[in-house]
Design a protein around this motif. Sequence first.
Motif, mmCIF file in Angstrom:
data_model
loop_
_atom_site.group_PDB
_atom_site.id
_atom_site.type_symbol
_atom_site.label_atom_id
_atom_site.label_comp_id
_atom_site.label_asym_id
_atom_site.label_seq_id
_atom_site.Cartn_x
_atom_site.Cartn_y
_atom_site.Cartn_z
ATOM 1 N N GLU A 32 13.869 -8.180 12.925
ATOM 2 C CA GLU A 32 14.498 -8.737 14.523
ATOM 3 C C GLU A 32 13.926 -10.264 14.775
ATOM 4 O O GLU A 32 15.030 -10.752 15.016
ATOM 5 N N ALA A 33 13.038 -10.345 14.270
ATOM 6 C CA ALA A 33 13.001 -11.995 13.629
ATOM 7 C C ALA A 33 13.530 -12.461 13.402
ATOM 8 O O ALA A 33 13.397 -13.825 13.740
ATOM 9 N N GLU A 34 13.911 -11.827 12.096
ATOM 10 C CA GLU A 34 14.163 -12.514 10.974
ATOM 11 C C GLU A 34 16.211 -13.006 11.572
ATOM 12 O O GLU A 34 16.832 -14.035 11.465
ATOM 13 N N ARG A 35 16.624 -12.073 12.201
ATOM 14 C CA ARG A 35 17.737 -11.963 12.777
ATOM 15 C C ARG A 35 18.446 -13.399 14.301
ATOM 16 O O ARG A 35 18.341 -14.086 14.186
ATOM 17 N N VAL A 36 16.714 -13.655 15.158
ATOM 18 C CA VAL A 36 16.384 -14.028 15.867
ATOM 19 C C VAL A 36 16.498 -15.584 15.180
ATOM 20 O O VAL A 36 17.327 -16.525 15.695
ATOM 21 N N ILE A 37 15.711 -15.512 13.766
ATOM 22 C CA ILE A 37 15.624 -16.581 13.254
ATOM 23 C C ILE A 37 17.144 -17.728 13.127
ATOM 24 O O ILE A 37 17.500 -18.421 12.959
ATOM 25 N N ASP A 38 18.022 -16.401 12.340
ATOM 26 C CA ASP A 38 19.380 -16.864 12.035
ATOM 27 C C ASP A 38 20.155 -17.269 12.924
ATOM 28 O O ASP A 38 20.798 -18.597 12.261
ATOM 29 N N ASP A 39 20.214 -16.300 14.243
ATOM 30 C CA ASP A 39 20.357 -17.164 15.543
ATOM 31 C C ASP A 39 20.341 -18.241 15.782
ATOM 32 O O ASP A 39 21.657 -19.222 16.253
#
Length: 99
Positions: free
Chosen positions: A30-37
């Motif tokens: 989930e953290a990786e997705r937030v960073i990518d966004d």
Amino acid sequence: MEQQNTGQKILDPIERAKLGIKVLNMPFSEAERVIDDYVSGGNYEKAGVDFFKDQVATQRHIQEKSAELVSTGGEILRLVVNAFARNLAKSPTGNNQAS
């Protein structure tokens, strides 16, 4: 902040701090997705973003291992206290010397 050789932006310390606070208690996926966004469409340098993701993953790993360590330490303490209590209960005077 622009990097001179590629023209791509880097995650500056303030951005990393803000993102770090956002993803602090999230699972890594989930953290990786937030960073990518956050970095999508922002022309951020991939190496810097990947490095930040590695830092987040390392922090998550440290948190998991420290939780395991606390749990193991508690279990060890429980075993020691129980063993001490059993040995104390064997002798009414608390003195286990052989005659």
